[in-house]
Design an enzyme around this catalytic site. Structure first.
Site, PDB file in Angstrom:
ATOM      1  N   ARG A 236       0.869  -1.175   0.000  1.00  0.00           N
ATOM      2  CA  ARG A 236       0.000   0.000   0.000  1.00  0.00           C
ATOM      3  C   ARG A 236       0.908   1.228   0.000  1.00  0.00           C
ATOM      4  O   ARG A 236       1.952   1.249   0.667  1.00  0.00           O
ATOM      5  CB  ARG A 236      -0.901   0.032   1.236  1.00  0.00           C
ATOM      6  CG  ARG A 236      -2.107  -0.895   1.145  1.00  0.00           C
ATOM      7  CD  ARG A 236      -3.110  -0.433   0.083  1.00  0.00           C
ATOM      8  NE  ARG A 236      -4.292  -1.281   0.008  1.00  0.00           N
ATOM      9  CZ  ARG A 236      -4.435  -2.296  -0.839  1.00  0.00           C
ATOM     10  NH1 ARG A 236      -3.472  -2.615  -1.688  1.00  0.00           N
ATOM     11  NH2 ARG A 236      -5.560  -2.982  -0.858  1.00  0.00           N
ATOM     12  N   GLU A 265      -3.640   7.635  -4.252  1.00  0.00           N
ATOM     13  CA  GLU A 265      -4.015   7.190  -5.600  1.00  0.00           C
ATOM     14  C   GLU A 265      -5.296   7.869  -6.074  1.00  0.00           C
ATOM     15  O   GLU A 265      -6.214   8.013  -5.269  1.00  0.00           O
ATOM     16  CB  GLU A 265      -4.216   5.671  -5.604  1.00  0.00           C
ATOM     17  CG  GLU A 265      -2.920   4.947  -5.322  1.00  0.00           C
ATOM     18  CD  GLU A 265      -3.067   3.432  -5.245  1.00  0.00           C
ATOM     19  OE1 GLU A 265      -4.118   2.893  -5.647  1.00  0.00           O
ATOM     20  OE2 GLU A 265      -2.117   2.801  -4.781  1.00  0.00           O
ATOM     21  N   HIS A 283      -1.086   0.614 -10.100  1.00  0.00           N
ATOM     22  CA  HIS A 283      -1.754  -0.382  -9.239  1.00  0.00           C
ATOM     23  C   HIS A 283      -2.331  -1.569 -10.035  1.00  0.00           C
ATOM     24  O   HIS A 283      -3.551  -1.717 -10.151  1.00  0.00           O
ATOM     25  CB  HIS A 283      -2.841   0.289  -8.390  1.00  0.00           C
ATOM     26  CG  HIS A 283      -3.110  -0.449  -7.112  1.00  0.00           C
ATOM     27  ND1 HIS A 283      -3.508   0.172  -5.949  1.00  0.00           N
ATOM     28  CD2 HIS A 283      -3.037  -1.777  -6.799  1.00  0.00           C
ATOM     29  CE1 HIS A 283      -3.678  -0.742  -4.992  1.00  0.00           C
ATOM     30  NE2 HIS A 283      -3.392  -1.934  -5.497  1.00  0.00           N
TER      31      HIS A 283
END
Ligand code: GLV
Length: 317
Positions: A236, A265, A283
């Site tokens: 993360r 993000e 991602h």
């Protein structure tokens, strides 16, 4: 005839998976290709029995309040569940599920893709070629680091890290790791985080995002790494202090970094964007057709189990 349970699904899922759900439930599906807005989520979750959501949606007390007492299960289509206030769900008797195991292989493959791409400077090479800057083969052109004989350091030794470790012998790398709980992994050496930082040639992050792991890799940690080392993050974004990382890459405190995840993000720290030694991916670790279908399928199986009064298949730990 009893009414069907109602489910809010915040993103399109593979049609075969949706059909399974549709046969038993009324589905309220967010069909736009972009994430459901907070406003729409709060309005549409009201009175639902189940919520199928993604890691892009914070599921906090405001969402649970908006849902009301009918909500029985929140099924995240992701292995990470830091977007969900699990304690608040538990206190209301709402089951929270995630999608472990089905994405382990895809994420481990992808971690190796990042390791190979950043150590062999593939991003830099591709940018150079597409920009028309390639002058032809040269003996010292874009030299990278060979993996054979180097140490892979894994921060966290859960399912994905173990699958990454399993592939290390194929590249001739030794494996070391640090983990709060796991102490004995055959073929891998356990050590403190400080020692792992100081001795690893490639450091790959595989921890959950918790208050303890937030900014675990900050400036202090980065300066402990080898100048020749590479950092890989598929966990993360907030596990790494992006501003500190941009500084470390610019000043060549470490050799390079490959990131799949970011602090905010889809925003990427602007200082990272101009750095040639940063490989920046949007991602994608679990993004194969097979794995994303399996993740959606598992989320739906969890919903159906809970609505049927059975235990969830993969409740969050
Ligand atoms: C992706 O990041 C996931 O947690 O599944």
């Amino acid at each position: 005839m009893p009414t069907k349970p109602s489910v809010l699904v915040t993103r399109r899922l593979p049609s075969a998976v949706l059909e399974r759900l549709e046969s038993v439930c009324d589905i309220d599906l967010h069909t736009e290709p972009t994430a459901i807005s907070r406003e729409s989520l709060l309005a549409r979750v009201a009175g639902k029995d189940a919520l199928v959501c993604l890691l892009t949606e914070p599921i906090d007390t405001a969402v649970l309040d908006a849902a009301g007492p009918s909500l029985k299960v929140v099924a995240n289509v992701a292995v990470g569940f830091n977007n969900i206030d699990v304690a608040a769900c538990r206190s209301r008797g709402i089951v929270v599920t995630n999608t472990p195991d089905v994405l382990t292989n895809a994420c481990a493959d992808f971690t190796w893709a990042l390791i190979l791409a950043v150590t062999r400077r593939l991003g830099e090479g591709e940018r150079e070629l597409r920009d028309g800057r390639w002058k032809g083969w040269a003996l010292d052109h874009l030299l990278g680091m060979e993996l054979r004989g180097k140490q892979l350091g894994l921060v966290g030794m859960g399912r994905i890290a173990r699958a990454v470790a399993d592939k290390a012998p194929a590249f001739g790398m030794s494996v070391a790791y640090t983990d709060q709980v796991v102490t004995d992994v055959p073929g891998a050496t356990a050590m403190s985080l400080d020692r792992l930082l100081a001795t690893s040639d490639v450091l790959s992050l595989h921890v959950n995002l918790t208050p303890q792991t937030t900014r675990l890799i900050d400036q202090k940690a980065l300066v402990k790494m080898r100048r020749s080392a590479y950092l890989i993050n598929t966990s993360r974004g907030p596990v790494v202090d992006e501003a500190a990382l941009a500084w470390a890459l610019r000043e060549r405190v470490i050799a390079g970094a490959a990131l799949d995840v970011y602090e905010r993000e889809p925003v990427v720290h602007p200082d990272l964007l101009g750095l040639e030694n940063a490989l920046l991916i949007p991602h994608l670790a679990s993004a194969t057709t097979e794995t994303r279908t399996a993740m959606a399928d598992l989320a739906i199986s969890n919903v159906l189990a809970v609505l049927d009064g059975r235990p969830a298949i993969t409740p969050v730990p």
